[in-house]
Design a protein around this motif. Structure first.
Motif, PDB file in Angstrom:
ATOM      1  N   ARG A 131       0.814  -1.215   0.000  1.00 34.43           N
ATOM      2  CA  ARG A 131       0.000   0.000   0.000  1.00 34.43           C
ATOM      3  C   ARG A 131       0.847   1.265   0.000  1.00 34.43           C
ATOM      4  O   ARG A 131       0.545   2.237  -0.672  1.00 34.43           O
ATOM      5  CB  ARG A 131      -0.922  -0.021   1.220  1.00 34.43           C
ATOM      6  CG  ARG A 131      -1.844   1.184   1.285  1.00 34.43           C
ATOM      7  CD  ARG A 131      -2.856   1.037   2.389  1.00 34.43           C
ATOM      8  NE  ARG A 131      -3.760   2.176   2.416  1.00 34.43           N
ATOM      9  CZ  ARG A 131      -4.722   2.327   3.310  1.00 34.43           C
ATOM     10  NH1 ARG A 131      -4.913   1.420   4.234  1.00 34.43           N
ATOM     11  NH2 ARG A 131      -5.506   3.387   3.279  1.00 34.43           N
ATOM     12  N   TYR A 132       1.928   1.239   0.772  1.00 32.66           N
ATOM     13  CA  TYR A 132       2.683   2.470   0.970  1.00 32.66           C
ATOM     14  C   TYR A 132       3.972   2.550   0.152  1.00 32.66           C
ATOM     15  O   TYR A 132       4.459   3.634  -0.110  1.00 32.66           O
ATOM     16  CB  TYR A 132       3.000   2.636   2.459  1.00 32.66           C
ATOM     17  CG  TYR A 132       1.750   2.786   3.291  1.00 32.66           C
ATOM     18  CD1 TYR A 132       0.940   3.904   3.158  1.00 32.66           C
ATOM     19  CD2 TYR A 132       1.367   1.798   4.187  1.00 32.66           C
ATOM     20  CE1 TYR A 132      -0.218   4.040   3.903  1.00 32.66           C
ATOM     21  CE2 TYR A 132       0.212   1.926   4.937  1.00 32.66           C
ATOM     22  CZ  TYR A 132      -0.587   3.053   4.795  1.00 32.66           C
ATOM     23  OH  TYR A 132      -1.732   3.183   5.527  1.00 32.66           O
ATOM     24  N   SER A 133       4.533   1.411  -0.231  1.00 32.27           N
ATOM     25  CA  SER A 133       5.815   1.446  -0.944  1.00 32.27           C
ATOM     26  C   SER A 133       5.655   1.353  -2.453  1.00 32.27           C
ATOM     27  O   SER A 133       6.485   1.847  -3.194  1.00 32.27           O
ATOM     28  CB  SER A 133       6.715   0.302  -0.467  1.00 32.27           C
ATOM     29  OG  SER A 133       6.961   0.432   0.915  1.00 32.27           O
ATOM     30  N   PHE A 134       4.603   0.697  -2.912  1.00 30.27           N
ATOM     31  CA  PHE A 134       4.446   0.437  -4.349  1.00 30.27           C
ATOM     32  C   PHE A 134       3.053   0.849  -4.814  1.00 30.27           C
ATOM     33  O   PHE A 134       2.223   0.009  -5.165  1.00 30.27           O
ATOM     34  CB  PHE A 134       4.683  -1.051  -4.642  1.00 30.27           C
ATOM     35  CG  PHE A 134       5.955  -1.580  -4.037  1.00 30.27           C
ATOM     36  CD1 PHE A 134       7.181  -1.210  -4.549  1.00 30.27           C
ATOM     37  CD2 PHE A 134       5.919  -2.438  -2.957  1.00 30.27           C
ATOM     38  CE1 PHE A 134       8.354  -1.680  -3.999  1.00 30.27           C
ATOM     39  CE2 PHE A 134       7.092  -2.908  -2.390  1.00 30.27           C
ATOM     40  CZ  PHE A 134       8.310  -2.533  -2.917  1.00 30.27           C
ATOM     41  N   ASP A 149       7.975  -8.506  -1.999  1.00 32.03           N
ATOM     42  CA  ASP A 149       8.931  -8.774  -0.913  1.00 32.03           C
ATOM     43  C   ASP A 149      10.357  -8.751  -1.450  1.00 32.03           C
ATOM     44  O   ASP A 149      11.258  -8.162  -0.843  1.00 32.03           O
ATOM     45  CB  ASP A 149       8.653 -10.144  -0.283  1.00 32.03           C
ATOM     46  CG  ASP A 149       7.481 -10.120   0.689  1.00 32.03           C
ATOM     47  OD1 ASP A 149       7.088  -9.012   1.091  1.00 32.03           O
ATOM     48  OD2 ASP A 149       6.962 -11.192   1.026  1.00 32.03           O
ATOM     49  N   LEU A 150      10.560  -9.408  -2.595  1.00 32.08           N
ATOM     50  CA  LEU A 150      11.899  -9.473  -3.191  1.00 32.08           C
ATOM     51  C   LEU A 150      12.367  -8.083  -3.622  1.00 32.08           C
ATOM     52  O   LEU A 150      13.531  -7.712  -3.419  1.00 32.08           O
ATOM     53  CB  LEU A 150      11.889 -10.439  -4.381  1.00 32.08           C
ATOM     54  CG  LEU A 150      13.222 -10.698  -5.093  1.00 32.08           C
ATOM     55  CD1 LEU A 150      14.279 -11.179  -4.100  1.00 32.08           C
ATOM     56  CD2 LEU A 150      13.039 -11.714  -6.221  1.00 32.08           C
ATOM     57  N   VAL A 151      11.463  -7.298  -4.210  1.00 32.42           N
ATOM     58  CA  VAL A 151      11.801  -5.930  -4.616  1.00 32.42           C
ATOM     59  C   VAL A 151      12.259  -5.123  -3.402  1.00 32.42           C
ATOM     60  O   VAL A 151      13.244  -4.381  -3.460  1.00 32.42           O
ATOM     61  CB  VAL A 151      10.601  -5.250  -5.309  1.00 32.42           C
ATOM     62  CG1 VAL A 151      10.832  -3.756  -5.471  1.00 32.42           C
ATOM     63  CG2 VAL A 151      10.350  -5.883  -6.675  1.00 32.42           C
ATOM     64  N   SER A 152      11.536  -5.272  -2.287  1.00 34.08           N
ATOM     65  CA  SER A 152      11.901  -4.547  -1.061  1.00 34.08           C
ATOM     66  C   SER A 152      13.293  -4.930  -0.572  1.00 34.08           C
ATOM     67  O   SER A 152      14.041  -4.094  -0.075  1.00 34.08           O
ATOM     68  CB  SER A 152      10.893  -4.845   0.050  1.00 34.08           C
ATOM     69  OG  SER A 152       9.628  -4.366  -0.308  1.00 34.08           O
ATOM     70  N   LEU A 173       7.801  -1.198 -14.710  1.00 35.64           N
ATOM     71  CA  LEU A 173       7.190  -0.766 -13.459  1.00 35.64           C
ATOM     72  C   LEU A 173       7.962  -1.321 -12.260  1.00 35.64           C
ATOM     73  O   LEU A 173       8.183  -0.616 -11.265  1.00 35.64           O
ATOM     74  CB  LEU A 173       5.736  -1.245 -13.420  1.00 35.64           C
ATOM     75  CG  LEU A 173       4.749  -0.474 -12.539  1.00 35.64           C
ATOM     76  CD1 LEU A 173       4.677   0.980 -12.957  1.00 35.64           C
ATOM     77  CD2 LEU A 173       3.377  -1.122 -12.613  1.00 35.64           C
ATOM     78  N   ILE A 174       8.383  -2.575 -12.352  1.00 34.56           N
ATOM     79  CA  ILE A 174       9.178  -3.190 -11.286  1.00 34.56           C
ATOM     80  C   ILE A 174      10.531  -2.492 -11.184  1.00 34.56           C
ATOM     81  O   ILE A 174      11.023  -2.207 -10.079  1.00 34.56           O
ATOM     82  CB  ILE A 174       9.360  -4.700 -11.544  1.00 34.56           C
ATOM     83  CG1 ILE A 174       8.030  -5.438 -11.378  1.00 34.56           C
ATOM     84  CG2 ILE A 174      10.423  -5.294 -10.625  1.00 34.56           C
ATOM     85  CD1 ILE A 174       7.481  -5.444  -9.972  1.00 34.56           C
ATOM     86  N   ALA A 175      11.153  -2.193 -12.335  1.00 28.09           N
ATOM     87  CA  ALA A 175      12.448  -1.495 -12.336  1.00 28.09           C
ATOM     88  C   ALA A 175      12.321  -0.129 -11.655  1.00 28.09           C
ATOM     89  O   ALA A 175      13.189   0.268 -10.857  1.00 28.09           O
ATOM     90  CB  ALA A 175      12.956  -1.337 -13.758  1.00 28.09           C
ATOM     91  N   LYS A 176      11.242   0.581 -11.941  1.00 31.33           N
ATOM     92  CA  LYS A 176      11.035   1.898 -11.321  1.00 31.33           C
ATOM     93  C   LYS A 176      10.792   1.771  -9.818  1.00 31.33           C
ATOM     94  O   LYS A 176      11.222   2.628  -9.036  1.00 31.33           O
ATOM     95  CB  LYS A 176       9.853   2.605 -11.988  1.00 31.33           C
ATOM     96  CG  LYS A 176      10.174   3.126 -13.384  1.00 31.33           C
ATOM     97  CD  LYS A 176       8.963   3.808 -14.009  1.00 31.33           C
ATOM     98  CE  LYS A 176       9.331   4.400 -15.370  1.00 31.33           C
ATOM     99  NZ  LYS A 176       8.153   5.007 -16.035  1.00 31.33           N
ATOM    100  N   ASN A 181      12.738   2.864  -4.363  1.00 25.63           N
ATOM    101  CA  ASN A 181      12.943   2.421  -2.995  1.00 25.63           C
ATOM    102  C   ASN A 181      14.419   2.213  -2.668  1.00 25.63           C
ATOM    103  O   ASN A 181      14.754   1.559  -1.672  1.00 25.63           O
ATOM    104  CB  ASN A 181      12.160   1.130  -2.746  1.00 25.63           C
ATOM    105  CG  ASN A 181      10.672   1.381  -2.641  1.00 25.63           C
ATOM    106  OD1 ASN A 181      10.141   1.633  -1.576  1.00 25.63           O
ATOM    107  ND2 ASN A 181       9.983   1.339  -3.776  1.00 25.63           N
ATOM    108  N   SER A 182      15.287   2.773  -3.493  1.00 27.65           N
ATOM    109  CA  SER A 182      16.727   2.651  -3.275  1.00 27.65           C
ATOM    110  C   SER A 182      17.295   3.989  -2.801  1.00 27.65           C
ATOM    111  O   SER A 182      16.613   5.011  -2.794  1.00 27.65           O
ATOM    112  CB  SER A 182      17.421   2.226  -4.574  1.00 27.65           C
ATOM    113  OG  SER A 182      17.464   3.308  -5.493  1.00 27.65           O
TER     114      SER A 182
END
Length: 468
Positions: A131-134, A149-152, A173-176, A181-182
């Motif tokens: 909800r808050y990160s993606f 989870d893996l992206v985080s 979208l996953i790359a962004k 979050n980096s």
């Protein structure tokens, strides 16, 4: 309960069922593994010694794919060494025969309660994280939650990431999301579609060039790598690049340096690289079309995105997301709070749920955007959907041996069956003239044609028979 002794199984089953547990039994290791692969259990009671395979082997097999389900080992051999080995292999607890029933029940109750609490906490963390990160990644299916989870986990690192999946699954979208979050989130995110550029242009685009490097190079120009310094560069369709560009890309990944076209000066950069492809890079390596060393440099962390047909439970949420997006863009069907009031009719939603979406999320987004553009009332009928969706599925209406709807028929099947019978009745009444039938039904001829296709009404055969 997995145990080869029938009296042990029966006594444990009776004990646990008195405490209102549902117990399934397996008489050997093979049967136990089969049940564990087919279903989900709150806890496993596993015998150590069985004739076909040992409980330790079963334990290791289960733990390779499932690290969460509690497993209690039960054995007649109560040595400390056996207990330690079982716990090291992944067992949660250990009982020797004969056991104390009261202690066993207390341990089972506590272990299941603890496991459920941990699972609920994980799900809550996942929900909060999504909800808050993606905010732009929609999906609560188990596979998508694991990916988030893996992206985080990988986002804060410097590791190179390879995102794989079919076209339209949301690789960029996953790359962004990884970039956002980096620690590089405040720096540039530069996307490169390598499949759309000829090799010469791609080299200059990536690495830049100096004045006079080639005929049209009237000024020096920075490349994408230099532009993305301190940030992230996203390489889409990396499998399409030439061998020459692969060699230069390898140098950047390994040494973090390159030379612009026409220059002898080395430029050093600090860039995180995220690559994406819908091709099988490993197969391309085997065929000699992609450098093996580059493949392993890119594939440090692999994120494989599932096609939409494998996470259909996410379709309703995706539909709502895109309805809100395009209703806001078109400024139509919005409530006072700016939320979309447009909805698909149940029949249309069922068609979208049944469709296989070869173009994945991108195709679904296009279908919803089209529906918003064509909508004139607050509900979207099935006939607004693209022909590919209408013609692919048709209405699948189950019937029993007598030709009637089954007792458990869905609302969609009931409505489709009624609609089919009504259209057939009108068509027969007008001698199979679709124009007249459309007038009688007060719907456009195009809508009737779509319904005839979707409901599998054989108009040609009927009209030919009438003519004969």
């Amino acid at each position: 309960m997995v145990d080869d002794e029938a009296d042990i199984r029966e006594s444990l089953q009776a004990l646990l069922e008195l405490e209102n547990y549902t117990v399934e039994m397996a008489e050997n290791a093979t049967a136990g593994l089969r049940k564990l692969e087919a279903g989900n259990y709150d806890l496993v009671l596993l015998d150590l010694m069985m004739p076909d395979r040992s409980g330790m082997e079963v334990l290791r097999d289960v733990r390779e794919r499932d690290t969460e389900t509690p497993i209690i080992m039960i054995t007649a051999y109560g040595s400390v060494e056996v207990a330690v080995n079982a716990l090291r292999a992944g067992a949660n607890y250990y009982f020797s025969k004969p056991w104390d029933n009261e202690k066993l029940l207390i341990e089972v109750d506590q272990m299941i309660s603890r496991s459920r609490l941990e699972r609920e906490n994980r799900q809550l963390k996942r929900a909060l994280k999504q909800r808050y990160s993606f905010p732009n990644i929609v999906g609560r299916s188990e596979r998508m939650l694991r990916i988030l989870d893996l992206v985080s986990q990988v986002a804060p690192s410097r590791a190179t990431v390879l995102v794989t999946g079919e076209t339209g699954t949301g690789k960029e979208l996953i790359a962004k999301a990884i970039h956002a979050n980096s620690a590089r989130a405040d720096q540039m995110f530069v996307a490169v579609n390598s499949g759309s550029m000829p090799p010469d242009l791609l080299e200059s685009t990536l690495f830049g060039h100096v004045k006079g490097a080639f005929t049209s190079a009237v000024t020096s120009r920075k490349g994408y790598f230099e532009t993305a310094n301190k940030g992230t560069i996203f390489f889409d369709e990396v499998g399409t690049i030439s061998q020459e560009i692969q060699a230069k890309l390898l140098r950047v990944v390994q040494e973090r340096e390159f030379m612009p076209v026409g220059s002898n000066e080395v430029v050093r950069v600090d860039v995180r690289l995220i690559a994406a492809t819908n091709a099988d890079l490993k197969k391309m390596v085997e065929d000699g079309k992609f450098r093996e060393d580059l493949y392993y440099r890119l594939n440090v962390i692999n994120i494989n995105l599932p096609p939409l047909r494998e996470r259909k439970e996410d379709i309703p949420r995706l539909v709502d997301f895109f309805l809100s997006k395009y209703c806001k863009e078109d400024e139509k069907f919005l409530d006072t709070d700016g939320r979309s009031q447009l909805r698909f009719e149940p029949e249309a939603m069922q068609l979208m749920m049944d469709y296989n979406w070869p173009g994945n999320v991108r195709e679904l987004e296009n279908a919803v955007q089209r529906a918003v553009a064509l909508a004139s009332v607050g509900t979207v009928a099935a006939d607004v959907l693209p022909d590919s969706i209408l013609q692919a599925g048709g209405a699948r209406i189950r019937r029993d041996a007598a030709g009637s709807l089954p007792n458990d028929a869905s609302l969609f099947e009931i409505v489709a069956d009624f609609e089919r019978r009504k259209i057939l009745e009108i068509l027969e009444g007008v001698n199979w003239s679709q124009t007249e039938a459309a007038e009688r039904l007060h719907i456009p001829l195009s809508t009737l044609n779509q319904k005839i296709k979707r409901l599998n009404i054989d108009v040609k055969r009927k009209s030919t028979g009438q003519g004969g």
